[in-house]
Design a protein around this motif. Structure first.
Motif, PDB file in Angstrom:
ATOM      1  N   THR A  69      -4.240   7.021  -2.237  1.00  0.00           N
ATOM      2  CA  THR A  69      -4.032   5.914  -1.611  1.00  0.00           C
ATOM      3  C   THR A  69      -3.911   4.871  -2.641  1.00  0.00           C
ATOM      4  O   THR A  69      -4.367   4.941  -3.839  1.00  0.00           O
ATOM      5  CB  THR A  69      -4.770   5.334  -0.472  1.00  0.00           C
ATOM      6  OG1 THR A  69      -6.060   5.270  -0.939  1.00  0.00           O
ATOM      7  CG2 THR A  69      -4.442   6.195   0.762  1.00  0.00           C
ATOM      8  N   ASP A  70      -3.012   3.904  -2.549  1.00  0.00           N
ATOM      9  CA  ASP A  70      -2.691   2.878  -3.747  1.00  0.00           C
ATOM     10  C   ASP A  70      -2.715   1.551  -2.809  1.00  0.00           C
ATOM     11  O   ASP A  70      -2.122   1.530  -1.779  1.00  0.00           O
ATOM     12  CB  ASP A  70      -1.811   3.097  -4.528  1.00  0.00           C
ATOM     13  CG  ASP A  70      -1.727   2.060  -5.655  1.00  0.00           C
ATOM     14  OD1 ASP A  70      -2.598   1.609  -6.141  1.00  0.00           O
ATOM     15  OD2 ASP A  70      -0.496   1.961  -6.417  1.00  0.00           O
ATOM     16  N   TYR A  71      -3.528   0.194  -3.207  1.00  0.00           N
ATOM     17  CA  TYR A  71      -3.376  -0.762  -2.465  1.00  0.00           C
ATOM     18  C   TYR A  71      -3.080  -1.861  -3.584  1.00  0.00           C
ATOM     19  O   TYR A  71      -3.765  -1.597  -4.848  1.00  0.00           O
ATOM     20  CB  TYR A  71      -4.800  -1.087  -1.799  1.00  0.00           C
ATOM     21  CG  TYR A  71      -4.735  -0.111  -0.912  1.00  0.00           C
ATOM     22  CD1 TYR A  71      -4.588  -0.445   0.535  1.00  0.00           C
ATOM     23  CD2 TYR A  71      -5.877   1.022  -0.901  1.00  0.00           C
ATOM     24  CE1 TYR A  71      -4.695   0.276   1.516  1.00  0.00           C
ATOM     25  CE2 TYR A  71      -6.072   1.901  -0.053  1.00  0.00           C
ATOM     26  CZ  TYR A  71      -5.350   1.642   1.373  1.00  0.00           C
ATOM     27  OH  TYR A  71      -5.715   2.430   2.311  1.00  0.00           O
TER      28      TYR A  71
ATOM     29  N   LEU B  14      -0.662   0.846   9.162  1.00  0.00           N
ATOM     30  CA  LEU B  14      -1.120   0.167   8.053  1.00  0.00           C
ATOM     31  C   LEU B  14      -2.013  -0.904   9.005  1.00  0.00           C
ATOM     32  O   LEU B  14      -1.577  -1.879   9.901  1.00  0.00           O
ATOM     33  CB  LEU B  14      -0.187  -0.995   7.503  1.00  0.00           C
ATOM     34  CG  LEU B  14      -0.781  -1.976   6.502  1.00  0.00           C
ATOM     35  CD1 LEU B  14      -1.259  -1.226   5.228  1.00  0.00           C
ATOM     36  CD2 LEU B  14       0.570  -2.944   6.007  1.00  0.00           C
TER      37      LEU B  14
ATOM     38  N   LYS C 227      -6.294  -5.317  -0.955  1.00  0.00           N
ATOM     39  CA  LYS C 227      -7.717  -4.173  -1.170  1.00  0.00           C
ATOM     40  C   LYS C 227      -8.883  -4.792  -0.423  1.00  0.00           C
ATOM     41  O   LYS C 227      -9.371  -5.740  -0.711  1.00  0.00           O
ATOM     42  CB  LYS C 227      -7.676  -3.862  -2.627  1.00  0.00           C
ATOM     43  CG  LYS C 227      -8.566  -2.720  -2.702  1.00  0.00           C
ATOM     44  CD  LYS C 227      -8.367  -2.476  -4.457  1.00  0.00           C
ATOM     45  CE  LYS C 227      -9.379  -1.056  -4.581  1.00  0.00           C
ATOM     46  NZ  LYS C 227      -9.322  -0.591  -5.942  1.00  0.00           N
TER      47      LYS C 227
ATOM     48  N   ALA D  40       0.795  -1.207  -0.049  1.00  0.00           N
ATOM     49  CA  ALA D  40      -0.010   0.103  -0.019  1.00  0.00           C
ATOM     50  C   ALA D  40       0.754   1.345   0.101  1.00  0.00           C
ATOM     51  O   ALA D  40       2.018   1.138   0.531  1.00  0.00           O
ATOM     52  CB  ALA D  40      -0.937   0.000   1.048  1.00  0.00           C
TER      53      ALA D  40
ATOM     54  N   THR E  70      -5.782  -1.169   5.310  1.00  0.00           N
ATOM     55  CA  THR E  70      -5.765   0.396   5.144  1.00  0.00           C
ATOM     56  C   THR E  70      -4.635   1.028   5.595  1.00  0.00           C
ATOM     57  O   THR E  70      -4.274   0.999   6.625  1.00  0.00           O
ATOM     58  CB  THR E  70      -7.228   0.822   6.074  1.00  0.00           C
ATOM     59  OG1 THR E  70      -8.291  -0.010   5.533  1.00  0.00           O
ATOM     60  CG2 THR E  70      -7.263   2.480   5.812  1.00  0.00           C
TER      61      THR E  70
ATOM     62  N   ARG F 213       4.886   1.862  -6.804  1.00  0.00           N
ATOM     63  CA  ARG F 213       4.627   0.396  -6.359  1.00  0.00           C
ATOM     64  C   ARG F 213       6.100  -0.419  -6.584  1.00  0.00           C
ATOM     65  O   ARG F 213       5.938  -1.326  -6.087  1.00  0.00           O
ATOM     66  CB  ARG F 213       3.671  -0.345  -7.217  1.00  0.00           C
ATOM     67  CG  ARG F 213       2.216   0.337  -7.113  1.00  0.00           C
ATOM     68  CD  ARG F 213       1.331  -0.516  -7.942  1.00  0.00           C
ATOM     69  NE  ARG F 213      -0.197  -0.285  -7.456  1.00  0.00           N
ATOM     70  CZ  ARG F 213      -1.254  -1.117  -7.794  1.00  0.00           C
ATOM     71  NH1 ARG F 213      -0.903  -2.335  -8.220  1.00  0.00           N
ATOM     72  NH2 ARG F 213      -2.443  -0.887  -7.237  1.00  0.00           N
TER      73      ARG F 213
END
Length: 122
Positions: A58-60, A81, A65, A49, A69, A104
């Motif tokens: 945000t990116d998961y 996290l 996902k 994440a 969170t 990422r």
């Protein structure tokens, strides 16, 4: 320079929850994008994440996902996290990372903590 320290890992049963914390220091820490990665023995470090420095993006990873969170408390210089519905495949050393560019790719991050172990039993 930026220094990061993770905490909150442990041994839990599948379906349990954990909250990991990453506390940073450094004058520019609050302006860095933050991310969580994890690495299991014999495997490459993988993205979990990420969050922009303002916390507005945000990116998961698909694998987490809906269960994990990422959040940030800038006043405490801490990134969290929150991990819910943990699975055995979540077992890994979890690292927080910081960089000026959100990504990422672990190779793009300049600053890393030493990691905290998360073990999820069946």
């Amino acid at each position: 320079q930026v220094q990061l320290v993770e905490s909150g890992g442990g041994l839990v049963q599948a379906g349990s929850s954990l909250r990991l914390s990453c506390t940073g220091s450094g004058r520019t820490f609050s302006m860095y994008q933050m991310a969580w990665f994890r690495q299991a023995p014999g495997k490459e470090r993988e993205f979990v994440a990420a969050m922009s420095w303002r916390g507005d993006n945000t990116d998961y990873a698909d694998s987490v996902k809906g269960r994990f969170t990422i959040s940030r408390e800038s006043t405490e210089n801490t990134v969290y996290l929150n991990m819910n519905s943990l699975k055995p495949e979540d077992t890994a050393v979890y690292y927080c990372a910081a960089d000026q560019i959100m990504s990422r790719n672990p190779g793009e991050y300049d600053y890393w903590g030493r990691g905290t172990q998360v073990t999820v039993s069946s």
